[in-house]
Design a protein around this motif. Structure first.
Motif, PDB file in Angstrom:
ATOM      1  N   ALA A   2     -55.717  69.780  -3.928  1.00  0.00           N
ATOM      2  CA  ALA A   2     -54.407  69.740  -3.049  1.00  0.00           C
ATOM      3  C   ALA A   2     -54.301  68.333  -2.516  1.00  0.00           C
ATOM      4  O   ALA A   2     -53.310  67.976  -1.915  1.00  0.00           O
ATOM      5  CB  ALA A   2     -54.889  70.809  -2.083  1.00  0.00           C
ATOM      6  N   TYR A   3     -55.262  67.709  -2.248  1.00  0.00           N
ATOM      7  CA  TYR A   3     -55.275  66.056  -1.736  1.00  0.00           C
ATOM      8  C   TYR A   3     -55.801  65.121  -2.745  1.00  0.00           C
ATOM      9  O   TYR A   3     -57.001  65.403  -3.298  1.00  0.00           O
ATOM     10  CB  TYR A   3     -55.889  66.082  -0.377  1.00  0.00           C
ATOM     11  CG  TYR A   3     -57.402  66.665  -0.681  1.00  0.00           C
ATOM     12  CD1 TYR A   3     -57.772  67.883  -0.665  1.00  0.00           C
ATOM     13  CD2 TYR A   3     -58.187  65.716  -0.112  1.00  0.00           C
ATOM     14  CE1 TYR A   3     -59.051  68.348  -0.338  1.00  0.00           C
ATOM     15  CE2 TYR A   3     -59.633  65.906   0.265  1.00  0.00           C
ATOM     16  CZ  TYR A   3     -60.000  67.512  -0.074  1.00  0.00           C
ATOM     17  OH  TYR A   3     -61.507  67.805  -0.020  1.00  0.00           O
ATOM     18  N   ASP A   4     -54.974  64.199  -3.077  1.00  0.00           N
ATOM     19  CA  ASP A   4     -55.560  63.235  -3.987  1.00  0.00           C
ATOM     20  C   ASP A   4     -55.081  61.659  -3.377  1.00  0.00           C
ATOM     21  O   ASP A   4     -54.013  61.696  -3.184  1.00  0.00           O
ATOM     22  CB  ASP A   4     -54.650  63.858  -5.246  1.00  0.00           C
ATOM     23  CG  ASP A   4     -55.132  62.924  -6.356  1.00  0.00           C
ATOM     24  OD1 ASP A   4     -55.613  61.752  -6.441  1.00  0.00           O
ATOM     25  OD2 ASP A   4     -55.192  63.435  -7.497  1.00  0.00           O
ATOM     26  N   ASP A   7     -51.776  60.556  -4.055  1.00  0.00           N
ATOM     27  CA  ASP A   7     -50.795  60.490  -3.234  1.00  0.00           C
ATOM     28  C   ASP A   7     -50.469  59.355  -2.340  1.00  0.00           C
ATOM     29  O   ASP A   7     -49.581  59.308  -1.429  1.00  0.00           O
ATOM     30  CB  ASP A   7     -50.823  61.724  -2.229  1.00  0.00           C
ATOM     31  CG  ASP A   7     -50.780  63.066  -3.191  1.00  0.00           C
ATOM     32  OD1 ASP A   7     -50.245  63.143  -4.294  1.00  0.00           O
ATOM     33  OD2 ASP A   7     -51.342  64.184  -2.785  1.00  0.00           O
ATOM     34  N   LEU A   8     -51.364  58.659  -2.145  1.00  0.00           N
ATOM     35  CA  LEU A   8     -51.515  57.411  -1.204  1.00  0.00           C
ATOM     36  C   LEU A   8     -50.605  56.578  -1.931  1.00  0.00           C
ATOM     37  O   LEU A   8     -50.497  55.208  -1.197  1.00  0.00           O
ATOM     38  CB  LEU A   8     -52.611  56.940  -0.877  1.00  0.00           C
ATOM     39  CG  LEU A   8     -53.521  57.919   0.049  1.00  0.00           C
ATOM     40  CD1 LEU A   8     -54.991  57.247   0.232  1.00  0.00           C
ATOM     41  CD2 LEU A   8     -52.936  57.860   1.423  1.00  0.00           C
ATOM     42  N   LEU A 168     -65.781  71.300  -0.621  1.00  0.00           N
ATOM     43  CA  LEU A 168     -64.987  70.544  -0.027  1.00  0.00           C
ATOM     44  C   LEU A 168     -64.074  69.791  -1.016  1.00  0.00           C
ATOM     45  O   LEU A 168     -62.978  68.950  -0.571  1.00  0.00           O
ATOM     46  CB  LEU A 168     -65.588  69.190   1.100  1.00  0.00           C
ATOM     47  CG  LEU A 168     -66.618  69.874   1.904  1.00  0.00           C
ATOM     48  CD1 LEU A 168     -67.040  68.650   2.762  1.00  0.00           C
ATOM     49  CD2 LEU A 168     -65.686  70.843   2.833  1.00  0.00           C
TER      50      LEU A 168
ATOM     51  N   ALA B 106     -49.033  66.489   1.133  1.00  0.00           N
ATOM     52  CA  ALA B 106     -50.552  66.339   0.866  1.00  0.00           C
ATOM     53  C   ALA B 106     -50.953  64.901   1.320  1.00  0.00           C
ATOM     54  O   ALA B 106     -52.088  64.727   1.751  1.00  0.00           O
ATOM     55  CB  ALA B 106     -50.710  66.608  -0.629  1.00  0.00           C
ATOM     56  N   ARG B 107     -49.894  64.071   1.138  1.00  0.00           N
ATOM     57  CA  ARG B 107     -50.292  62.682   1.473  1.00  0.00           C
ATOM     58  C   ARG B 107     -50.425  62.665   2.948  1.00  0.00           C
ATOM     59  O   ARG B 107     -51.444  62.003   3.301  1.00  0.00           O
ATOM     60  CB  ARG B 107     -49.114  61.693   1.107  1.00  0.00           C
ATOM     61  CG  ARG B 107     -49.311  60.195   1.728  1.00  0.00           C
ATOM     62  CD  ARG B 107     -48.410  59.224   0.702  1.00  0.00           C
ATOM     63  NE  ARG B 107     -47.186  59.456   0.887  1.00  0.00           N
ATOM     64  CZ  ARG B 107     -46.207  59.816  -0.055  1.00  0.00           C
ATOM     65  NH1 ARG B 107     -46.801  59.950  -1.339  1.00  0.00           N
ATOM     66  NH2 ARG B 107     -44.821  59.856   0.059  1.00  0.00           N
ATOM     67  N   LEU B 110     -53.791  63.743   4.102  1.00  0.00           N
ATOM     68  CA  LEU B 110     -54.851  62.667   3.693  1.00  0.00           C
ATOM     69  C   LEU B 110     -54.640  61.499   4.640  1.00  0.00           C
ATOM     70  O   LEU B 110     -55.750  60.948   5.330  1.00  0.00           O
ATOM     71  CB  LEU B 110     -54.475  62.065   2.124  1.00  0.00           C
ATOM     72  CG  LEU B 110     -55.583  61.359   1.827  1.00  0.00           C
ATOM     73  CD1 LEU B 110     -57.019  62.329   1.477  1.00  0.00           C
ATOM     74  CD2 LEU B 110     -55.228  60.944   0.221  1.00  0.00           C
ATOM     75  N   HIS B 111     -53.577  61.143   5.016  1.00  0.00           N
ATOM     76  CA  HIS B 111     -53.464  60.119   6.170  1.00  0.00           C
ATOM     77  C   HIS B 111     -54.036  60.391   7.454  1.00  0.00           C
ATOM     78  O   HIS B 111     -54.585  59.596   8.139  1.00  0.00           O
ATOM     79  CB  HIS B 111     -51.714  59.819   6.425  1.00  0.00           C
ATOM     80  CG  HIS B 111     -51.252  59.099   5.388  1.00  0.00           C
ATOM     81  ND1 HIS B 111     -49.750  59.024   5.124  1.00  0.00           N
ATOM     82  CD2 HIS B 111     -51.675  58.110   4.578  1.00  0.00           C
ATOM     83  CE1 HIS B 111     -49.675  58.241   4.156  1.00  0.00           C
ATOM     84  NE2 HIS B 111     -50.616  57.573   3.741  1.00  0.00           N
ATOM     85  N   LEU B 114     -57.843  60.221   7.172  1.00  0.00           N
ATOM     86  CA  LEU B 114     -58.315  58.796   7.248  1.00  0.00           C
ATOM     87  C   LEU B 114     -57.971  58.113   8.575  1.00  0.00           C
ATOM     88  O   LEU B 114     -59.241  57.477   8.941  1.00  0.00           O
ATOM     89  CB  LEU B 114     -57.723  57.995   6.078  1.00  0.00           C
ATOM     90  CG  LEU B 114     -57.967  58.456   4.756  1.00  0.00           C
ATOM     91  CD1 LEU B 114     -56.955  57.825   3.829  1.00  0.00           C
ATOM     92  CD2 LEU B 114     -59.323  58.350   4.430  1.00  0.00           C
ATOM     93  N   LEU B 150     -58.084  72.674   2.498  1.00  0.00           N
ATOM     94  CA  LEU B 150     -57.408  71.736   1.304  1.00  0.00           C
ATOM     95  C   LEU B 150     -57.747  71.777  -0.112  1.00  0.00           C
ATOM     96  O   LEU B 150     -56.959  72.020  -1.101  1.00  0.00           O
ATOM     97  CB  LEU B 150     -57.393  70.188   1.597  1.00  0.00           C
ATOM     98  CG  LEU B 150     -56.624  69.637   2.756  1.00  0.00           C
ATOM     99  CD1 LEU B 150     -56.838  68.344   3.254  1.00  0.00           C
ATOM    100  CD2 LEU B 150     -55.014  69.714   2.336  1.00  0.00           C
TER     101      LEU B 150
END
Lengths: 344, 636
Positions: A2-4, A7-8, A168, B106-107, B110-111, B114, B150
């Motif tokens: 789900a988070y990768d 994606d950044l 996780l 999703a991004r 993550l942001h 971080l 997640l």
């Protein structure tokens, strides 16, 4: 996942580099390996940075942050290892060579799993790899797999490779577990017509209510095929048996001569075993419902099986799956003889 | 239904990642260097977002524009002279605001995680408060939950159901325990850099090269200046330590030149000393650790009987008037190790008086007349003693009006004032009597903390006294009335003691957790263990005896509570007796029929076994299994 980090919108070269690292697996012990997911690599890189800053500055608050994140990682690894170590093994169904068997098996667990997660399981069976997936959550474990073995045999999977990124999704922990899971792979059924078998049903139609099902044989009338249960390949189809046809049946007996004449290829022997399996499917009913078919006896080599009996049916399947050429002629004297040896 | 579950889970992820980010923001809000405007932005946005849900969102492009605007603003701030570290933190907080209001993807999740982590790390440099532990712990919890949540999203067979919070409690407790163990065990290195925790410098008065009368210590300020505790493996009890450390004068600025309205340092031969150890005097003493808060002055306050300053982290200057100062006022709290002699004798060699310490040019005429009148006749020392006694009989008053043009005259008229006026009057009286003198600004007495067993110096303990050259040495003369030290200043002294003890523990065991303290901690644990060993052995013996006595009963109880897994050994033994060897984890249905058992019964048994094993039937106990196995052996 789900988070990768993809994606950044990281540059392609960096993602390629991450993927290279993802493919690496660090051996922890002979049985355990550690890999990283993409977010895990970013996590470890960040953690290394924090520790470098902590060592350089002597700032104990940075030490505290580093210790917290490192312990988060260790706790995740411990939980993941615990999950892999305690995962109950699946009970595999009877498989058939060349046939895809979809497995959905839900098992209630007496004690809850340490963490929710998905475990990928791979085991080597007769030179082939079977891939299974286990979803664990709370008191429930669900096995999912699409199993398609290619070779007949009575195999025992001695080792399983389990891997999971639980809990996780940062680290992929792999573990080799010694197991003893018996996998029964039956041969590809080879259809053959016999005088008192299914062929006589193909032409006539008597009676108006069916009371039983048997396996489909090439040449069966389409009107007799149970279309609601007709899925996948024709060999798995079922054909309705009518009462009138049943009345004509007598207790069938098949004697199988396992001798392989010199010079004859092994494939002929496999054909023979396939024919035996075909016959058993016809007379013994569906392999999951042993004993539901018509009364039948099977003699393979020197072993005798009453297919109406559930336990003997299971033993018959094991014998068929593990059959090897024999030296002795089959026991008994009457019944239909299936043999590769020419009659004297 | 599945869609609803997924939405619920995404909402949970949204909240958890917001919580991670908020932990970072809160940790930074604890810093005194961060403008509340910056940290309140993301906090308000996050609260709004939690209230209104993900519908309150900017697009990625809009959020990106907010981030860029923040970057430009921070560049302008740097150009206007804001410190780079603080400006970077401001930018991080603006970025946090942009990430909070960004659409939940999703991004974005993550942001958030971080940025939250970055903020927490920035706070590790910009604050050293004990409250930092709270967002740190909260972040460990939320980071774990958010990552697990997640991880469970987007699997081929559907999302994994979210685990209840209580399921994660053991994991988070494990994280905390491991973190503590790692924090203690990890090696420390002594590289100093800008990344050490900072605190704002405390503003003080009276600790500079030039002091105006009336500026110094005019109110009961409870801010803590120093905490002093026994260091290392001290064999002293709390009582001994208290007796040794109490009632000492802590010397700071030495002021030699009187200007008429105040004092100036007046020069001194300075010698510079690099960081490290400074041996001042020989002798046996006790080791103390002084936790000096960051102040706007560089003076090291040292007590009577100082023998050695150890392991100074920064360069200091030591001058011949007894002042020790850092070359630059430290920006952060420091731990100074000192060896202090048991007697209160002065340790630092000081030069004989110079001309400016005998200068009477600025002494008011009225003061000269008062000295002649009060001092009477006789030796200078006797006359000075009479003057000191007269001063001690006056009233101590922090709020006495001080005429800035003629401070001493108003003091002589009112006969009330604060310590600086007493010290100045006495020093000038000594000069008038021909005795060189000067004024020292520092701290006196302090406050003993019973809860933690340490001495505490607050700003209100700031004190001023005179030094007079008598009998070939500088002698301290303190003319301040003793009423000064009976002023009450704390509303909740018991709570304050506990609070200060907690703060000192935080400084000692977290911020300044040195190798000595680690060894001390391990040693303490070892001592504790040694004390407990007899109890442990006795307890183990008692438990063993109880266990042996009640083993039979316990076994029966166990049998009653047996679960399915406990039946396997019995079944395996029974199978082995009948020629079947079962491998671990091998299901029964794959085994051959045991010797002497009817295949039909065996099949039935296997079916019943699986029914109870998978919960379809009642669970078997040991006696149930024995009954079934017995039935298998029956003939007929």
């Amino acid at each position: 996942m789900a988070y990768d980090p993809a994606d950044l919108k990281l540059p392609a070269w960096l993602l390629g580099l991450l993927d290279r690292v993802v493919r690496m697996h660090l051996p922890l012990t002979p049985r355990w390996r550690l890999g990283f997911t993409r977010p895990g690599i970013i996590f470890v890189a960040g953690l290394s940075g924090i520790w470098a800053a902590a060592f350089y500055s002597g700032n104990n608050l940075l030490y505290l942050c580093g210790a917290m994140l490192l312990s988060l990682m260790l706790a995740a690894l411990l939980q993941g290892a615990n999950l892999l170590r305690r995962l109950p093994m699946p009970v595999l169904p009877v498989l058939q060579a060349g046939e895809t068997r979809v497995l959905h098996q839900t098992i209630p667990l007496p004690t809850p799993v340490v963490c929710s997660g998905v475990v990928a399981v791979t085991c080597a069976v007769g030179g082939e790899l079977l891939h299974l997936s286990a979803r664990c959550h709370g008191h429930e474990l669900r096995w999912d797999a699409r199993l398609r073995p290619d070779r007949r045999g009575l195999f025992v999977a001695r080792e399983m490779l389990l891997s999971s990124a639980a809990p996780l999704g940062l680290f992929v922990l792999g573990c080799r577990r010694s197991v003893a899971i018996e996998v029964l792979v039956l041969p590809v059924p080879v259809a053959w017509l016999q005088a008192d078998g299914s062929g006589d049903e193909a032409g006539g139609f008597s009676g108006d209510e069916w009371h039983d099902l048997r396996a489909y044989v090439a040449g069966d009338s389409p009107s007799r095929i149970h279309w609601r249960r007709a899925q996948g390949e024709p060999l798995s189809w079922a054909v309705k048996r009518f009462s009138a046809a049943d009345e004509r049946q007598v207790k069938a007996r098949l004697r199988v001569d396992l001798r392989l004449p010199p010079g004859m290829q092994v494939s002929a022997f496999e054909q023979l075993i396939g024919q035996v399996w075909f016959w058993v499917k016809q007379h013994g009913g569906e392999c999951d419902i042993p004993g539901s078919g018509q009364p039948a006896e099977l003699i393979i080599g020197e072993d005798y099986f009453d297919l109406a009996d559930a336990a003997q049916y299971q033993l018959a399947l094991r014998t068929i799956a593990g059959a090897t050429p024999a030296q002795q002629p089959p026991a008994g004297s009457d019944g239909l003889l299936l043999s590769l040896v020419e009659a004297d | 239904m599945a869609r609803g579950v997924t939405e619920l889970r995404e909402l949970r992820v949204e909240r958890l990642t917001l919580a991670v980010l908020l932990c970072g923001v809160v940790s930074l809000a604890l810093s005194d260097f961060v403008n509340p405007l910056y940290w309140s932005l993301p906090v308000c946005a996050a609260l709004l977002r939690l209230w209104r849900g993900p519908s309150l969102a900017l697009t990625e492009m809009q959020a990106s524009l907010v981030g860029w605007a923040g970057f430009i603003w921070v560049v302008v701030e740097v150009l206007l002279g804001r410190a780079l570290v603080i400006a970077f933190t401001d930018f991080m907080l603006i970025l946090a605001f942009a990430v909070v209001v960004e659409a939940a993807t999703a991004r974005n999740h993550l942001h958030r995680m971080l940025v939250g982590l970055f903020l927490l790390l920035a706070a590790a440099v910009l604050t050293d408060t004990m409250f930092y532990a709270l967002p740190l712990l909260a972040m460990a919890w939320f980071l774990w939950r958010a990552s697990a949540c997640l991880y469970g999203l987007g699997w081929p067979g559907g999302d994994l159901p979210a685990a209840p919070a209580r399921q994660d409690i053991p994991a988070v407790l494990l994280v905390v325990a491991l973190a503590v163990a790692l924090f203690v065990a990890m090696p420390r290195f002594e590289f100093h850099s800008l990344m050490s925790p900072m605190q704002p410098r405390m503003e003080t008065s009276g600790f500079s090269d030039s002091v105006q009368l009336g500026d110094f210590a005019r109110k009961l300020d409870t801010r803590v200046v120093m905490r002093i505790e026994a260091a290392g493996h001290s064999l002293h009890t709390q009582k001994q330590f208290r007796r040794l450390i109490a009632n000492r004068y802590w010397r700071g600025a030495t002021l030699s030149q009187f200007t008429g309205k105040g004092w100036q340092k007046g020069g001194g031969i300075r010698f510079r000393q690099q960081a490290g150890d400074i041996k001042l005097s020989a002798g046996d003493g006790i080791s103390v650790a002084v936790y000096r808060e960051a102040s706007d002055h560089g003076y090291i306050l040292w007590p009577d009987g100082l023998l050695e300053l150890k392991d100074l982290p920064e360069s200091v200057r030591v001058d011949d008037t007894g002042a020790i100062t850092f070359v630059r006022a430290p920006q952060r709290r420091l731990r100074l190790l000192m060896d202090i002699g048991k007697s209160h004798t002065r340790s630092l060699p000081m030069r004989p008086p110079r001309r400016l310490e005998s200068d009477t040019s600025h002494i008011p005429v009225q003061l000269k007349q008062w000295v002649q009148r009060v001092g009477g006749t006789g030796a200078a020392a006797d006359r000075l003693a009479r003057i000191a006694a007269e001063l001690k009989s006056w009233r101590y008053d922090l709020n006495a009006t001080v005429d800035s043009a003629h401070p001493l005259l108003s003091f002589l008229q009112n006969k009330r004032g604060h310590c600086e006026l007493y010290a100045t009057t006495l020093a000038l009286a000594a000069r008038e009597l021909g005795l060189p003198s000067r004024v020292i600004n520092g701290y006196y007495r302090g406050e003993w903390n019973d809860a933690g067993g340490f001495l505490l110096l607050r700003q209100l303990h700031a004190h001023s006294w005179a030094e007079v050259w008598l009998d070939g040495q500088w002698q301290r003369m303190d003319a301040t009335p003793s009423a000064r030290w009976q002023l009450s200043y704390l509303r909740f002294p018991a709570a304050d003691q506990l609070w200060e003890m907690a703060k000192l523990s935080w400084y000692r065991y977290v911020l300044e957790f040195s190798a000595v303290d680690r060894l001390g901690l391990v040693d303490q644990l070892w001592q504790w263990l040694k004390r407990l060993v007899p109890w442990l052995l006795g307890g183990t013996l008692a438990v063993s005896l109880i266990w042996i006595c009640y083993r039979g009963a316990l076994k029966r109880l166990q049998l009653a509570l047996l679960e399915h897994g406990r039946l396997w050994p019995l079944l395996d033994r029974w199978l082995k007796q009948r020629g079947v060897c079962r491998l671990p984890h091998q299901p029964l249905r794959t085994l051959p029929v045991p010797d002497g058992i009817s295949p039909e019964r065996w099949s039935q048994f296997v079916h019943q076994w699986e029914m109870q094993a998978y919960g379809a039937g009642a669970s078997w106990r040991r006696r149930d299994l024995k009954r079934h196995l017995g039935a298998l052996l029956q003939r007929g």
